[in-house]
Design a protein around this motif. Structure first.
Motif, PDB file in Angstrom:
ATOM      1  N   THR A 192       0.813  -1.206   0.000  1.00  0.00           N
ATOM      2  CA  THR A 192       0.000   0.000   0.000  1.00  0.00           C
ATOM      3  C   THR A 192       0.847   1.256   0.000  1.00  0.00           C
ATOM      4  N   GLY A 193       1.895   1.303   0.789  1.00  0.00           N
ATOM      5  CA  GLY A 193       2.779   2.456   0.807  1.00  0.00           C
ATOM      6  C   GLY A 193       2.142   3.686   1.429  1.00  0.00           C
ATOM      7  N   PHE A 194       2.802   4.835   1.281  1.00  0.00           N
ATOM      8  CA  PHE A 194       2.369   6.061   1.918  1.00  0.00           C
ATOM      9  C   PHE A 194       2.042   7.168   0.932  1.00  0.00           C
ATOM     10  N   SER A 195       2.169   6.913  -0.355  1.00  0.00           N
ATOM     11  CA  SER A 195       1.917   7.933  -1.358  1.00  0.00           C
ATOM     12  C   SER A 195       0.457   8.373  -1.295  1.00  0.00           C
ATOM     13  N   GLY A 196       0.236   9.665  -1.127  1.00  0.00           N
ATOM     14  CA  GLY A 196      -1.112  10.209  -1.091  1.00  0.00           C
ATOM     15  C   GLY A 196      -1.864   9.964   0.201  1.00  0.00           C
ATOM     16  N   THR A 197      -1.167   9.571   1.265  1.00  0.00           N
ATOM     17  CA  THR A 197      -1.832   9.315   2.537  1.00  0.00           C
ATOM     18  C   THR A 197      -2.398  10.601   3.131  1.00  0.00           C
ATOM     19  N   PHE A 198      -1.604  11.666   3.076  1.00  0.00           N
ATOM     20  CA  PHE A 198      -2.023  12.945   3.640  1.00  0.00           C
ATOM     21  C   PHE A 198      -2.290  13.928   2.503  1.00  0.00           C
ATOM     22  N   ARG A 199      -3.524  14.436   2.424  1.00  0.00           N
ATOM     23  CA  ARG A 199      -3.897  15.313   1.318  1.00  0.00           C
ATOM     24  C   ARG A 199      -4.590  16.598   1.758  1.00  0.00           C
ATOM     25  N   GLN A 234       8.436  17.237  23.745  1.00  0.00           N
ATOM     26  CA  GLN A 234       9.617  18.084  23.865  1.00  0.00           C
ATOM     27  C   GLN A 234       9.823  18.427  25.328  1.00  0.00           C
ATOM     28  N   ALA A 235      11.008  18.145  25.830  1.00  0.00           N
ATOM     29  CA  ALA A 235      11.299  18.354  27.239  1.00  0.00           C
ATOM     30  C   ALA A 235      11.511  19.829  27.560  1.00  0.00           C
ATOM     31  N   ASN A 236      11.926  20.619  26.607  1.00  0.00           N
ATOM     32  CA  ASN A 236      12.243  22.016  26.855  1.00  0.00           C
ATOM     33  C   ASN A 236      11.055  22.902  26.477  1.00  0.00           C
ATOM     34  N   PRO A 237      10.422  23.558  27.456  1.00  0.00           N
ATOM     35  CA  PRO A 237       9.276  24.412  27.126  1.00  0.00           C
ATOM     36  C   PRO A 237       9.675  25.696  26.406  1.00  0.00           C
ATOM     37  N   ASN A 238      10.943  26.030  26.392  1.00  0.00           N
ATOM     38  CA  ASN A 238      11.411  27.246  25.732  1.00  0.00           C
ATOM     39  C   ASN A 238      11.599  27.071  24.230  1.00  0.00           C
ATOM     40  N   VAL A 239      11.516  25.831  23.757  1.00  0.00           N
ATOM     41  CA  VAL A 239      11.686  25.561  22.335  1.00  0.00           C
ATOM     42  C   VAL A 239      10.368  25.836  21.627  1.00  0.00           C
ATOM     43  N   LYS A 240      10.459  26.594  20.535  1.00  0.00           N
ATOM     44  CA  LYS A 240       9.262  26.908  19.749  1.00  0.00           C
ATOM     45  C   LYS A 240       8.737  25.627  19.087  1.00  0.00           C
ATOM     46  N   ALA A 241       7.430  25.420  19.210  1.00  0.00           N
ATOM     47  CA  ALA A 241       6.814  24.240  18.595  1.00  0.00           C
ATOM     48  C   ALA A 241       6.912  24.341  17.078  1.00  0.00           C
ATOM     49  N   GLN A 242       7.337  23.261  16.449  1.00  0.00           N
ATOM     50  CA  GLN A 242       7.487  23.231  14.998  1.00  0.00           C
ATOM     51  C   GLN A 242       6.301  22.525  14.368  1.00  0.00           C
ATOM     52  N   THR A 243       6.071  22.826  13.111  1.00  0.00           N
ATOM     53  CA  THR A 243       5.004  22.151  12.371  1.00  0.00           C
ATOM     54  C   THR A 243       5.618  21.252  11.308  1.00  0.00           C
ATOM     55  N   ILE A 244       4.793  20.333  10.858  1.00  0.00           N
ATOM     56  CA  ILE A 244       5.236  19.332   9.877  1.00  0.00           C
ATOM     57  C   ILE A 244       4.351  19.430   8.650  1.00  0.00           C
ATOM     58  N   ASP A 245       4.981  19.371   7.477  1.00  0.00           N
ATOM     59  CA  ASP A 245       4.232  19.299   6.219  1.00  0.00           C
ATOM     60  C   ASP A 245       4.103  17.819   5.855  1.00  0.00           C
ATOM     61  N   ARG A 246       2.992  17.234   6.237  1.00  0.00           N
ATOM     62  CA  ARG A 246       2.789  15.800   6.010  1.00  0.00           C
ATOM     63  C   ARG A 246       2.556  15.457   4.539  1.00  0.00           C
ATOM     64  N   THR A 247       2.358  16.457   3.704  1.00  0.00           N
ATOM     65  CA  THR A 247       2.144  16.203   2.275  1.00  0.00           C
ATOM     66  C   THR A 247       3.462  16.171   1.498  1.00  0.00           C
ATOM     67  N   SER A 248       4.574  16.479   2.142  1.00  0.00           N
ATOM     68  CA  SER A 248       5.857  16.576   1.436  1.00  0.00           C
ATOM     69  C   SER A 248       6.466  15.201   1.166  1.00  0.00           C
ATOM     70  N   LYS A 249       7.358  15.163   0.190  1.00  0.00           N
ATOM     71  CA  LYS A 249       8.080  13.927  -0.151  1.00  0.00           C
ATOM     72  C   LYS A 249       8.996  13.514   0.992  1.00  0.00           C
ATOM     73  N   LEU A 250       9.594  14.509   1.672  1.00  0.00           N
ATOM     74  CA  LEU A 250      10.487  14.203   2.788  1.00  0.00           C
ATOM     75  C   LEU A 250       9.735  13.447   3.882  1.00  0.00           C
ATOM     76  N   TYR A 251       8.524  13.882   4.181  1.00  0.00           N
ATOM     77  CA  TYR A 251       7.740  13.201   5.213  1.00  0.00           C
ATOM     78  C   TYR A 251       7.329  11.799   4.745  1.00  0.00           C
ATOM     79  N   GLU A 252       7.015  11.654   3.467  1.00  0.00           N
ATOM     80  CA  GLU A 252       6.665  10.339   2.933  1.00  0.00           C
ATOM     81  C   GLU A 252       7.839   9.366   3.080  1.00  0.00           C
ATOM     82  N   LYS A 253       9.042   9.835   2.788  1.00  0.00           N
ATOM     83  CA  LYS A 253      10.227   8.980   2.926  1.00  0.00           C
ATOM     84  C   LYS A 253      10.527   8.689   4.387  1.00  0.00           C
TER      85      LYS A 253
END
Length: 180
Positions: free
Chosen positions: A67-74, A90-109
């Motif tokens: 099935t793979g992951f291609s097109g899982t997040f749209r 995240q253990a450090n509350p001073n670190v800015k929360a980051q977001t993830i682009d789940r539609t990207s190729k990097l996330y798919e890999k």
């Protein structure tokens, strides 16, 4: 004891002949499979070309039934998603929360790599289970391996381990300039 009268079969009570016939039958099935593959390969090399409709999306092979992951997040919300699982802790509350682009190729890999790691874990767990029927033939082992590949993909999609999220966050960071 005279070995010439009863032979080896008398000592093994026919088990050697039974094992030999099983090996011979499985060898015959394997040779038939090889002949069918070579027969198909020779017809391809005889001038039949692969049409563009048979080419699958990048990274996939023709005949790859996973099935793979291609097109899982749209959805648009997947472009700015918060990390889940271990990446959200995240253990450090001073670190800015980051977001993830789940539609990207990097996330798919990253999901594919997480799935591979989950597959290794599940495979080691599977080795601890004793089978009632003993060892299976090559085809049943291959089918079972494909089944556990799909289990790993399903677990990666649904369990929320967060390993892919951590990999994505680490790999998507801007490169740090190091001055010597």
């Amino acid at each position: 004891m005279d070995m010439t009268v009863g032979g080896i079969s008398a000592l093994t009570q026919g088990q050697g002949a039974l094992q030999s016939s099983k090996i011979s039958a499985e060898k015959g099935r394997f040779e038939e499979l090889v002949r069918s593959v070579y027969g198909e390969a020779s017809s391809v090399s005889a001038g039949k070309n692969v049409s563009s409709s048979q080419i699958l999306p990048e990274g996939r092979l023709n005949g790859d039934y996973g099935t793979g992951f291609s097109g899982t997040f749209r959805s648009p919300a997947d472009k700015n998603a918060l990390p889940t699982g271990a990446a959200a802790n995240q253990a450090n509350p001073n670190v800015k929360a980051q977001t993830i682009d789940r539609t990207s190729k990097l996330y798919e890999k990253a999901l594919e790599l997480e799935s591979y790691m989950v597959k290794m874990m599940v495979s080691q767990m599977r080795k601890t289970v004793l089978k009632a029927g003993g060892e299976g033939d090559f085809a049943s082992k291959m089918y079972e391996d494909m089944l556990f590949d799909e289990y790993a993909v399903a677990m990666t999609k649904n369990a929320g381990f967060g390993l892919a999220d951590q990999m994505y966050l680490q790999l998507s960071q801007a490169p740090v300039d190091v001055e010597a």
